[in-house]
Design a protein around this motif. Structure first.
Motif, short mmCIF file in Angstrom:
data_model
loop_
_atom_site.label_atom_id
_atom_site.label_comp_id
_atom_site.label_asym_id
_atom_site.label_seq_id
_atom_site.Cartn_x
_atom_site.Cartn_y
_atom_site.Cartn_z
N GLU A 120 16.86 55.98 31.95
CA GLU A 120 16.60 55.34 30.67
C GLU A 120 17.15 56.16 29.51
O GLU A 120 17.69 55.61 28.54
N GLN A 121 17.02 57.49 29.59
CA GLN A 121 17.55 58.35 28.53
C GLN A 121 19.08 58.31 28.49
O GLN A 121 19.68 58.29 27.42
N ARG A 124 20.08 55.04 27.02
CA ARG A 124 19.86 55.08 25.57
C ARG A 124 21.01 55.81 24.87
O ARG A 124 21.44 55.40 23.79
N HIS A 128 23.31 54.08 22.09
CA HIS A 128 23.46 54.69 20.77
C HIS A 128 24.94 54.83 20.40
O HIS A 128 25.36 54.48 19.28
#
Length: 163
Positions: A120-121, A124, A128
């Motif tokens: 998930e990071q 992300r 971004h």
């Protein structure tokens, strides 16, 4: 300025940021813009997370591949009107320098391919980077290029890179 523009997005590996930028501008900028991407040290593969972001935006992913900027320095290749580097100087990343006379600007974007952590990071980080690129490309596309002189365009594309 001519009525159609060619744009090259450069970074080091040509696996994520420049690939996403190429897809965004080709998907949203035609017929006025044709975009390409390349790397000074291409990884040879496109990150699946980058392709996922492009796909989520419902933009085509066909033909996206990691390639060397040398492909665009050969005779017979399109003459570039604009060259944007998207490497992250804050991470001490070396940006390639494009020879010739196109208008250039540095749009530093953190490299999502370096993201660590949970899936998930990492997702992300790619999201971004995609959103930063999409915003800058949207601003670039909105410039009245045909009514601006070269100096005014150069100032505007540099401003976009600082936003």
């Amino acid at each position: 300025m001519p009525g159609r523009y060619t744009v090259l997005f450069l970074c080091t590996g040509n696996s994520a940021r420049s690939i996403m930028a190429e897809a965004i501008l080709n998907g949203k900028g035609r017929p006025l813009f044709t975009a390409y991407s390349a790397g000074s040290h291409p990884s040879g593969t496109v990150r699946p997370e980058a392709l996922r972001q492009v796909g989520l935006a419902r933009l085509p992913t066909e033909g996206l591949r990691s390639k060397s900027w040398e492909e665009f320095a050969k005779p017979g290749t399109p003459k570039m009107n604009f060259v944007f580097t998207v490497c992250d100087n804050l991470a001490q990343e070396m940006c390639p320098v494009w020879p010739g006379q196109p208008m250039t600007a540095h749009w530093g974007i953190p490299d999502p391919a370096l993201a660590k952590g949970t899936p998930e990071q990492i997702e992300r980080a790619f999201r971004h980077a995609y959103l930063l690129l999409e915003g800058r490309i949207s601003l670039f596309r909105s410039l009245p290029l045909s009514s601006l002189d070269r100096l005014a365009i150069q100032e505007e594309i540099n401003r976009i890179g600082r936003s």
